[in-house]
Design an enzyme around this catalytic site. Structure first.
Site, PDB file in Angstrom:
ATOM      1  N   GLY A  81      -3.751   2.848  -6.699  1.00 42.63           N
ATOM      2  CA  GLY A  81      -4.148   2.166  -5.458  1.00 42.63           C
ATOM      3  C   GLY A  81      -5.245   1.145  -5.698  1.00 42.63           C
ATOM      4  N   THR A  82      -5.343   0.652  -6.926  1.00 40.66           N
ATOM      5  CA  THR A  82      -6.359  -0.337  -7.296  1.00 40.66           C
ATOM      6  C   THR A  82      -6.337  -1.543  -6.349  1.00 40.66           C
ATOM      7  OG1 THR A  82      -5.702   0.255  -9.552  1.00 40.66           O
ATOM      8  CG2 THR A  82      -7.276  -1.565  -9.306  1.00 40.66           C
ATOM      9  N   TRP A  84      -5.261  -1.876  -3.363  1.00 41.74           N
ATOM     10  CA  TRP A  84      -5.714  -1.492  -2.024  1.00 41.74           C
ATOM     11  C   TRP A  84      -7.244  -1.399  -1.985  1.00 41.74           C
ATOM     12  CZ3 TRP A  84      -4.643   4.033   0.327  1.00 41.74           C
ATOM     13  CH2 TRP A  84      -4.947   4.029   1.692  1.00 41.74           C
ATOM     14  N   HIS A 144     -10.179  -0.342 -15.808  1.00 40.80           N
ATOM     15  CA  HIS A 144      -9.432   0.918 -15.922  1.00 40.80           C
ATOM     16  C   HIS A 144     -10.043   1.773 -17.042  1.00 40.80           C
ATOM     17  CE1 HIS A 144      -6.140   0.036 -13.233  1.00 40.80           C
ATOM     18  NE2 HIS A 144      -5.565  -0.872 -13.975  1.00 40.80           N
ATOM     19  N   ARG A 166      -5.182   9.294  -8.079  1.00 40.99           N
ATOM     20  CA  ARG A 166      -4.059   9.594  -7.175  1.00 40.99           C
ATOM     21  C   ARG A 166      -3.308  10.793  -7.746  1.00 40.99           C
ATOM     22  NH1 ARG A 166       0.651   4.976  -6.129  1.00 40.99           N
ATOM     23  NH2 ARG A 166       1.554   5.919  -4.273  1.00 40.99           N
ATOM     24  N   SER A 174       4.914   5.525  -9.798  1.00 43.59           N
ATOM     25  CA  SER A 174       4.502   4.140  -9.571  1.00 43.59           C
ATOM     26  C   SER A 174       4.459   3.379 -10.904  1.00 43.59           C
ATOM     27  CB  SER A 174       3.126   4.139  -8.891  1.00 43.59           C
ATOM     28  OG  SER A 174       2.767   2.845  -8.528  1.00 43.59           O
ATOM     29  N   LYS A 299       5.952   0.786  -2.580  1.00 39.99           N
ATOM     30  CA  LYS A 299       6.203   1.519  -1.332  1.00 39.99           C
ATOM     31  C   LYS A 299       4.913   1.914  -0.635  1.00 39.99           C
ATOM     32  CE  LYS A 299      10.499   4.020  -2.085  1.00 39.99           C
ATOM     33  NZ  LYS A 299      11.007   5.373  -2.347  1.00 39.99           N
TER      34      LYS A 299
END
Ligand code: PAP
Length: 332
Positions: A81-82, A84, A144, A166, A174, A299
């Protein structure tokens, strides 16, 4: 599986391995390697797995980056979710400079990765010294890198680290989709079984995933003012609460007036998957490294893994998760 439109003769920048420095080539000769998800191989550097192109950025960033106490650094496991959280952080930190109701807000015209650059993946990737003069204060950066491999100045200074991870099952799915979507036509696609095998062995970009999460989890317990530990699923479940928690951690809490005017709700709406994924820039734009922006919006769902795993795959990953996180207080 969709493939990138780039001609097979000229690979996109993220696949190029021919422009590495001599120092980097020498390093590669000495490092353990395994089959890659995207590049042909990934290499184990300082205990984590990384691609040849990234090693150059990692080394340059570790050697040169000088952290400032005011820096805010977003650290994530890839595909957690980086994109986001980059959007949320940018909107939150810059809400005076760029009011969230502004019609030409930067998030409407730029991909979050262009607004919050990665250290090793963008700023230092070509081994050059980045120009930080154009950055506002606080500088909003991301990485990261595992905790133990952060540049020393990051570990020593009083900057803030916002960590996001996550559920490993969704992270895996993902990553599986993302890497397949970036493989060019002549590379074919990876099978889910092969990739799960590698993931469970810890062989995934910046992995093993359990070391990545556990080290930051420990860091957040030992230094709660420096490291905030967030989970994708928790933000999905309680977006308002988690955004306010983030604002408080970064010492820029929302005022009552802001709350009453709907600033919190508007930041969440602006940064939602629904909104960002439908913007022109994220449908047709590209990063300077060649990835299409739309590859970062797949998604955005929780528990999508249930649509892909059979019982055997599910048990295999359950077993690793149980074994690695046992006694840590982290549950997935
Ligand atoms: P990165 O680590 O390569 O930068 P990252 O942004 O962490 O990628 O991961 C992309 C995931 O976040 C995708 O998940 P999926 O494959 O399960 O769909 C993507 O859809 C999701 N994502 C991107 N933007 C948002 C958003 N605004 N809200 C929720 N999820 C999002």
């Amino acid at each position: 599986m969709p493939t990138c439109q780039t001609s097979p003769q000229i690979p996109p920048q993220y696949l190029r391995e021919d422009e590495l420095s001599e120092e980097c080539k020498q390093w590669l000769l000495t490092l353990p390697k395994e089959r890659g998800w995207l590049a042909s191989h990934i290499y184990n550097y300082q205990g984590f797995w990384t691609s040849p192109r990234l090693i150059q950025g990692v080394i340059a960033c570790q050697q040169q980056f000088q952290a400032q106490d005011s820096d805010i650094i977003l650290v994530t496991t890839p595909k957690s979710g980086t994109t986001w959280l980059k959007a949320l952080l940018f909107a939150l930190i810059n809400r005076l400079l760029h009011p969230i109701f502004e019609q030409n807000h930067p998030l409407l015209v730029k991909n979050p990765h262009d607004l919050v650059p990665f250290l090793e993946l963008k700023l230092y990737i070509d081994g050059q010294v980045p120009n930080f003069l154009s950055f506002n204060t606080p500088r909003l950066l991301s990485t990261h890198l595992p905790f133990a491999s952060l540049p020393k100045s990051v570990q020593d200074s009083r900057n803030k680290l916002v960590y996001l991870c996550r559920n490993p099952r969704d992270t895996f799915i993902s990553l599986f989709h993302f890497t397949n979507s970036l493989r060019i036509e002549n590379m074919g696609t990876n099978s889910i079984e092969e990739m799960l095998d590698l993931f469970c062995k810890g062989v995934s970009i910046y992995g093993p995933f359990w070391n990545h999460m556990l080290d930051y989890w420990k860091g957040s317990i030992e230094k709660p003012k420096k490291v905030l530990f967030l989970m994708y699923e928790e933000i999905k479940e309680q977006p308002k609460f988690q955004l306010k928690r983030l604002a408080e951690f970064l010492e820029c809490p929302f005022s009552i007036e802001e709350e009453n005017c709907g600033v919190v709700d508007e930041i969440l709406r602006m940064c939602s998957f629904e909104n960002l994924s439908h913007l022109e820039v994220n449908i047709n734009g590209k990063l300077s490294s060649g990835e299409e922006n739309k590859a970062f919006f797949h998604k955005g769902a929780v528990e999508d893994w249930k649509n892909y795993f059979n019982i055997e795959m599910s048990e295999k990953l359950d077993h690793i998760i149980e074994q690695k996180f046992q006694g840590s207080g982290l549950r997935f």
